[in-house]
Write a protein that holds these residues in place. Structure first.
Motif, short mmCIF file in Angstrom:
data_model
loop_
_atom_site.label_atom_id
_atom_site.label_comp_id
_atom_site.label_asym_id
_atom_site.label_seq_id
_atom_site.Cartn_x
_atom_site.Cartn_y
_atom_site.Cartn_z
N CYS A 42 0.84 -1.21 0.00
CA CYS A 42 0.00 0.00 0.00
C CYS A 42 0.87 1.25 0.00
CB CYS A 42 -0.95 -0.01 1.20
SG CYS A 42 -2.24 -1.25 1.07
N ALA A 43 1.99 1.22 0.75
CA ALA A 43 2.87 2.39 0.79
C ALA A 43 3.38 2.72 -0.61
CB ALA A 43 4.03 2.15 1.74
N SER A 44 3.62 1.66 -1.43
CA SER A 44 4.16 1.91 -2.76
C SER A 44 3.15 2.64 -3.66
CB SER A 44 4.60 0.60 -3.43
OG SER A 44 3.45 -0.15 -3.78
N LEU A 45 1.85 2.51 -3.33
CA LEU A 45 0.84 3.22 -4.12
C LEU A 45 0.95 4.73 -3.96
CD1 LEU A 45 -2.27 0.98 -3.26
CD2 LEU A 45 -0.90 0.93 -5.36
N PHE A 46 1.62 5.16 -2.85
CA PHE A 46 1.79 6.60 -2.59
C PHE A 46 3.12 7.14 -3.13
CE2 PHE A 46 -1.31 5.32 0.62
CZ PHE A 46 -2.16 6.41 0.71
N GLY A 47 3.79 6.36 -3.98
CA GLY A 47 5.14 6.76 -4.39
C GLY A 47 5.21 7.51 -5.70
N HIS A 48 4.18 8.23 -6.08
CA HIS A 48 4.13 8.89 -7.39
C HIS A 48 4.15 10.41 -7.24
CE1 HIS A 48 3.16 4.96 -9.08
NE2 HIS A 48 2.38 4.81 -8.02
N TYR A 62 0.30 18.50 -7.16
CA TYR A 62 0.81 17.13 -7.33
C TYR A 62 0.30 16.24 -6.22
CZ TYR A 62 3.99 19.26 -10.65
OH TYR A 62 4.51 19.95 -11.72
N GLY A 63 -0.03 15.00 -6.60
CA GLY A 63 -0.49 14.04 -5.61
C GLY A 63 0.45 12.85 -5.53
N CYS A 64 0.56 12.27 -4.33
CA CYS A 64 1.36 11.04 -4.15
C CYS A 64 0.68 9.86 -4.84
CB CYS A 64 1.47 10.68 -2.67
SG CYS A 64 2.27 11.88 -1.63
N SER A 65 -0.62 9.98 -5.08
CA SER A 65 -1.38 8.81 -5.56
C SER A 65 -2.70 9.30 -6.13
CB SER A 65 -1.66 7.88 -4.38
OG SER A 65 -2.35 8.59 -3.36
N TRP A 66 -3.39 8.39 -6.80
CA TRP A 66 -4.79 8.66 -7.17
C TRP A 66 -5.69 8.16 -6.06
CZ3 TRP A 66 -4.40 12.18 -10.45
CH2 TRP A 66 -3.64 12.10 -11.61
N TYR A 67 -6.76 8.88 -5.83
CA TYR A 67 -7.66 8.59 -4.71
C TYR A 67 -8.63 7.47 -5.09
CZ TYR A 67 -10.87 9.57 -0.85
OH TYR A 67 -11.67 9.47 0.26
N ARG A 68 -8.20 6.24 -4.89
CA ARG A 68 -9.04 5.09 -5.20
C ARG A 68 -8.46 3.85 -4.51
NH1 ARG A 68 -7.41 5.34 -11.57
NH2 ARG A 68 -5.21 4.84 -11.33
N GLY A 69 -9.26 2.78 -4.41
CA GLY A 69 -8.81 1.50 -3.87
C GLY A 69 -8.21 1.62 -2.47
N LEU A 230 -1.81 14.11 -0.52
CA LEU A 230 -1.64 12.66 -0.41
C LEU A 230 -2.23 11.97 -1.63
CD1 LEU A 230 -2.63 11.65 3.22
CD2 LEU A 230 -0.44 11.20 2.07
N ALA A 231 -3.39 12.44 -2.05
CA ALA A 231 -4.06 11.81 -3.19
C ALA A 231 -4.93 12.82 -3.92
CB ALA A 231 -4.94 10.66 -2.70
N CYS A 232 -5.05 12.61 -5.22
CA CYS A 232 -5.95 13.43 -6.04
C CYS A 232 -6.94 12.49 -6.71
CB CYS A 232 -5.19 14.16 -7.15
SG CYS A 232 -3.86 15.22 -6.57
N THR A 233 -8.15 12.97 -6.93
CA THR A 233 -9.06 12.16 -7.73
C THR A 233 -8.50 12.12 -9.16
OG1 THR A 233 -10.40 14.11 -8.09
CG2 THR A 233 -11.14 12.58 -6.40
#
Ligand SMILES: [Zn+2]
Length: 238
Positions: A42-48, A62-69, A230-233
């Motif tokens: 799960c942590a790797s999903l925030f690595g963007h 900029y977001g670390c991740s897309w807001y889903r799952g 942290l996340a963007c849609t």
């Protein structure tokens, strides 16, 4: 006698904590894998470093991740179900995002002076959650970036006033933009400060709040402003 009683309560407290761990072992905030705050997967999903366009002339954030799952699940557990153990994990991924964005944006690549700005929460949401949830994130981010040689200050200078309702529930970008407009206030004059101002939010949906925060900081004199989340849609094409 008093010392003995205090010692007794210390032992009792430790026992209760141990029993709670056995009865209610924590799982990963994203996928419930046992004994992890945020598992490596799960942590790797925030690595963007995903760019998200903002309305108006605010540019992009900029977001670390897309807001889903699992990302969505982890953030909801942290934000709305009190999983404060995620603070540290989330601050670290946001600090990594800051490093990436500073390195990739040529005007900022030599910047060493950072001002971290927690995105504002309305008084009602702070009351509901019992805290201003982006503030511990920026404080922990500051520690991390400071340890990497940046000069970092946290500046909780944005206030949200007269806004009602839950932020993520607004139906459209325009209605959300209208609702927020005029309500983000900067409580400090920032003229002459050459720091890179970094607005930090948890979830960017329409981008209306982030756009307003960036515009308000610029209007208060901040010359260099970026937004991180942290996340963007996801954008339409993701
Ligand atoms: Zn997980």
């Amino acid at each position: 006698m008093r010392t003995v009683v205090l010692r007794f309560f210390d032992v009792l407290r430790a026992w209760l904590a141990a029993i709670e761990d056995v009865l209610l072992p924590r799982g990963c905030a994203g996928c419930d894998k046992p004994d992890e705050v945020l598992c490596p997967s799960c942590a790797s999903l925030f690595g963007h470093a995903y760019p998200k366009a903002l309305p108006g002339d605010a540019g992009c954030c900029y977001g670390c991740s897309w807001y889903r799952g699992a990302v969505r699940q982890a953030i909801l557990n942290w934000k709305d179900h009190g999983d404060e153990e995620c603070d540290r994990a989330f601050a670290l991924v946001l600090a990594d995002l800051a490093l990436k964005v500073v390195a990739q944006e040529s005007p900022y690549s030599r910047t060493r002076s950072l001002a971290l700005i927690p995105a504002p929460s309305s008084p009602s949401s702070m009351h509901r959650r019992g805290r201003w949830q982006t503030l511990p994130l920026v404080r922990l981010m500051a520690r991390r970036l400071d340890s990497l040689g940046f000069s970092v200050v946290t500046k909780p200078v944005l206030k949200l006033e007269g806004v009602h309702g839950k932020s993520v529930q607004a139906s459209s970008a325009q209605s959300r933009s209208r609702r927020i407009e005029g309500h983000v206030r900067v409580i400090e004059d920032l003229k002459g400060d050459d720091s890179l101002f970094i607005v930090v939010d948890d979830i960017v949906t329409t981008g209306a709040t982030m756009g307003q925060c960036i515009s308000a900081l610029r209007a208060a004199g901040a010359r260099n402003v970026i937004g991180l989340a942290l996340a963007c849609t996801p954008n339409r094409d993701e």
